[in-house]
Design an enzyme around this catalytic site. Sequence first.
Site, PDB file in Angstrom:
ATOM      1  N   LYS B  77      40.578  37.858  36.520  1.00 34.54           N
ATOM      2  CA  LYS B  77      40.154  38.741  37.795  1.00 34.54           C
ATOM      3  C   LYS B  77      38.743  39.264  37.484  1.00 34.54           C
ATOM      4  O   LYS B  77      38.408  39.629  36.370  1.00 34.54           O
ATOM      5  CB  LYS B  77      41.066  39.837  37.823  1.00 34.54           C
ATOM      6  CG  LYS B  77      40.952  40.699  38.910  1.00 34.54           C
ATOM      7  CD  LYS B  77      42.052  41.728  39.366  1.00 34.54           C
ATOM      8  CE  LYS B  77      41.837  42.735  40.397  1.00 34.54           C
ATOM      9  NZ  LYS B  77      42.977  43.721  40.519  1.00 34.54           N
ATOM     10  N   SER B 152      45.216  44.048  44.793  1.00 35.30           N
ATOM     11  CA  SER B 152      43.642  43.481  44.831  1.00 35.30           C
ATOM     12  C   SER B 152      43.367  42.200  43.772  1.00 35.30           C
ATOM     13  O   SER B 152      42.457  41.734  43.851  1.00 35.30           O
ATOM     14  CB  SER B 152      42.830  44.655  44.172  1.00 35.30           C
ATOM     15  OG  SER B 152      43.086  45.029  42.878  1.00 35.30           O
ATOM     16  N   SER B 176      48.547  46.164  42.304  1.00 35.91           N
ATOM     17  CA  SER B 176      47.701  45.102  42.557  1.00 35.91           C
ATOM     18  C   SER B 176      48.032  43.347  41.984  1.00 35.91           C
ATOM     19  O   SER B 176      47.227  42.739  42.132  1.00 35.91           O
ATOM     20  CB  SER B 176      46.268  45.404  42.270  1.00 35.91           C
ATOM     21  OG  SER B 176      45.649  46.493  42.932  1.00 35.91           O
TER      22      SER B 176
END
Lengths: 479, 493, 92
Positions: B77, B152, B176
């Site tokens: 990420k 996210s 997330s």
Amino acid sequence: MWEPVIGLEIHAELSTSTKIFCGCSTEFGAEPNTLVCPVCSGMPGVLPRLNEAVAVYAVRLGLLLNCSINPNSVFDRKNYIYPDLPKSYQISQLYTPVCTDGKLEITSGGKTKIITIREIHIEEDAGKLIHDPLSGNTLMDFNRCGIPLVEIVTNPDFETAGEVAEFLENLKEILMYADICDCKMQEGSIRADINLSIRQKGGELGVRTEMKNLNSFKAIGRAVESETKRQTEIIESGGKITQETRRWDDNKQKSFSMRSKENANDYRYFPEPDMQPLIISDDMINGIKNTLPELGTQKRERYEKDWHIAKNDAEIITSHKNIATVFEELSEKSGSPSESANLITGEIMRLMNTHSIRPENLKVNCDKLSYLIKLEHSGKINGNSYKKTVAAVFKDNVEPDDYIMKHGLLMNSDNDAVSRAVKKVLSDNSVAADDYRNGKEKAFGFLMGAVMKELRGSGNPEIIRKSLTEILSNGDGRI
Amino acid sequence: MFDITALELSKAIKNKKYSVTEVTEAYIEKIRGNNNKYNTFITISADRALRQAEAVQKRIDSGENISALAGVPVSLKDNISTLDIETTCASKMLKGYVPVYNATAADRLEQAGMIVLGKMNMDEFAMGGSSETGALGTVKNPWDINRVAGGSSGGSAAGVAAGEIPLSLGSDTGGSIRQPCSFCSVTGIKPTYGAVSRYGLIAYASSLDQIGPIGKNADDCAALLSVISGKDGMDGTCTLEKPFDFKSETQTQKGIRIGIPRNYFNKELDDDVGNAVINAAKELEKTGAELEEFDMPLMDYAVEAYYIIACAEASSNLSRYDGIKYGYRSQKAQTLPEVYRFSRSEGFGLEVKRRIMLGSFVLSSGYYDAFYKKALHARSLIKNAYDSLFGRYDIILSPVAPTTAYKIGENISDPLKMYMGDIYTVSVNLAGLPAISLPCGFDRNKMPVGFQLIGAAFSENTLINAARIYQLNTEWHKNKFNTKQVYKKCGNR
Amino acid sequence: MLIDEKLIAYLEDLSYLYLTDNEKIRIAGDMEKILEGMARLSELGTDDIPVKPQCINELRKDTVTPSFDRNLILRNAPEKNNEMFISPKVQE
């Protein structure tokens, strides 16, 4: 009559090897931004790791100042944006300082007084901002970011600048002897801010102001006087004191209100989530208690009691930890504390002055000096030669024996050599010799000097004196 | 090679069926071939990956026993700092920012011989539940590109779902990792707080963030978790003594007590989602587990407490972005206050600004006691409540989100609604507990449903065992978005 | 809870942000709704909760580790010279 009520906030840099939250060196004076890593420069994603020595030093200081040690103290974030603060928050301790409720005794104006200490807490230092006159910009150097600090906050117990100075002297001595802070005010390793308000004797405390940028005891004295006067004038003309931070300008001998970050901000303190609470066990405290170093006061007592060193001398020797360390090493190696004391308070102090060496930078070879003490004591060199050689060791770290040989400084106790020298001098200086015989006492000294010179300074003064006296009175000086 | 699991892929590499370079090239081609269809990757680090592949191949050839995931491509990420690879947090503020150090998790991946292929799209600074708030566009759900991938860690989840990458690291602060996994039909783990080092994870909320694995199944995720977990000298909050070692396997869930919070199954929970989750529970019951219903206490306070704490910490963590040390600097700014304000205002998106403002508010003097302090109090109560519950249950089973993936743009103007979508996930972060999100079915629109297993602190082993058994006995996790065939094994389809 | 202009301006200052008028309206509105929910936390009592004993964390040893090369420290700075970060003049 308005009298000042003063409290102190002292920031002292801990003399640890590494910074508070990362392994960067705390060395002073490095090239800008060369002692920096992602952690102390606040890069995205970094985390603090508390230096063990910081906790130890803080506890040690707390014990020496008779504080209560908090077994479970937490760190807090103080949030504000400023170019010298890379994370835009300072990690400090607001709600649970590591030490509280201490005290330190001072003697001012002949009376002893106890100054109470509200708290000692741990925090990190910010970087340095440098103004670039060419571009008008500000340049940022993060070398000092993350230097560990303790902040010592006293209660408003001071009534005069003299008391403040006395307290700071005592505190500096403790910090230095306990190896907590090197107290180099010119390097900024110790800084004091004063909080001052005024009141009528026995009356209520007034609004206080904070004064920063006090770089010497004299400045503190002047600032106290100036601020007391300024506040008195305001009150007497019917005004009110604004609680604010002021900056002392010693050149202008005035203070100015600081209208920036310190006043305006809501710091939004909250517990630092990246750090676990600092847990200080009884074991740790006892460990530190058992290894507390000897302080200045204790050394002075010991020197006077065990070694019969005069009080004044003891004070000179302990005026800086470095000097005391040299003294103790010399005493041990030479076996003579009193000679060592004389050497230090005499020649060494003088040489430091001559060569502008600060106490913290004093470096001498104690092996060599103690050897010289022994030599002089055993009569192998006279006082002159001793001083000369000491000076040479101090300045150039010479080898004593080589130097003595090279300069012929061994005390010449050979009676024949002395007689020969005396006879030569008397024959070369018949006028002086006559003067002496005719009653001019002073001429003797001149003749002594001449003989000593003839012997290249290595003559045994007693033997010279004896020989000269004999020969002069016997009239043998005449050829 | 795209159909096998990461563990199988590594075995195949060791058996010389493929070379590391072959695998790396194949995946790079696949990613590029997708041509950003799902907007999953922000950066593809192809050259670096190929160099790494060569180096890893050498290590394998020399007989070095690297790890069970050696040679496997992985992505991170884009809020995880990677040395010399741009790391943006999907924000204009960090566009062009190239870290000069590697996150500990990234280091460990590389030591384990994994090949870093790139950085994944996300919500800006990890603030969001749909991967719509990033400055580099919305991540699209491979199952329906008109729907969100979740957030996210949307890029990571969608990337695995789309077959672009077998494994990815995401981060979970309030759900997330788990929520995008449930939206994209992949598996993900939020480890216990303190199990994985946060050094290098660009902070959103320090007391809640954790890095975790996202993959095709529980085994792959467990293997990746083993690689990255364990103590780290750079992170004082990372307390797990040794990395996880998930060798022990059980075949049964006999003796395992699973608690199900009945008050989670309220009118806000979509029926299809609820049914799929209950079916998942029943599957586990078949393998020997005991199910029991209970009422989750403090359900009404979790989201509020979470957002107060998260926004407070975020407002502080993000104040270092000042346009001076790194990151975006406004061209318009002349004075220092302008540099700060313009850079931050131009560099941050709306959601980030909203959370910073909220955070500043709850910490400001006058409001601190009423909001922040109360939130900390609520947090302690929630922690204690879970402690009690885990005295009775080994696992708590619940939905991950009240709905499946919604349409892009549907919720973005209603932050409160977005926040309430975190209802099932945030309390886990507040309590610092581990949870695994697993696919368990589809809804009437054929969108994936996930469920989560929550455990006591550092009980990842229990969770992984249960997850393994579930995935041995079901095939939901084997479904691929691009095939007509739908695997099921029980459930309502 | 009323989020008025004054409060928004104050929060903008604390947060070092300049919001556009649009943003101000949106954020103020959102905050009002969100804070309403958050105010419910006051329903929870305020009894002190016993803090669980923390594991004693290992502190870092006071041994110097190499600092980073200056070029790396400055690498991502928008404005710098060879040695330092550059910011516009700081007002005392």
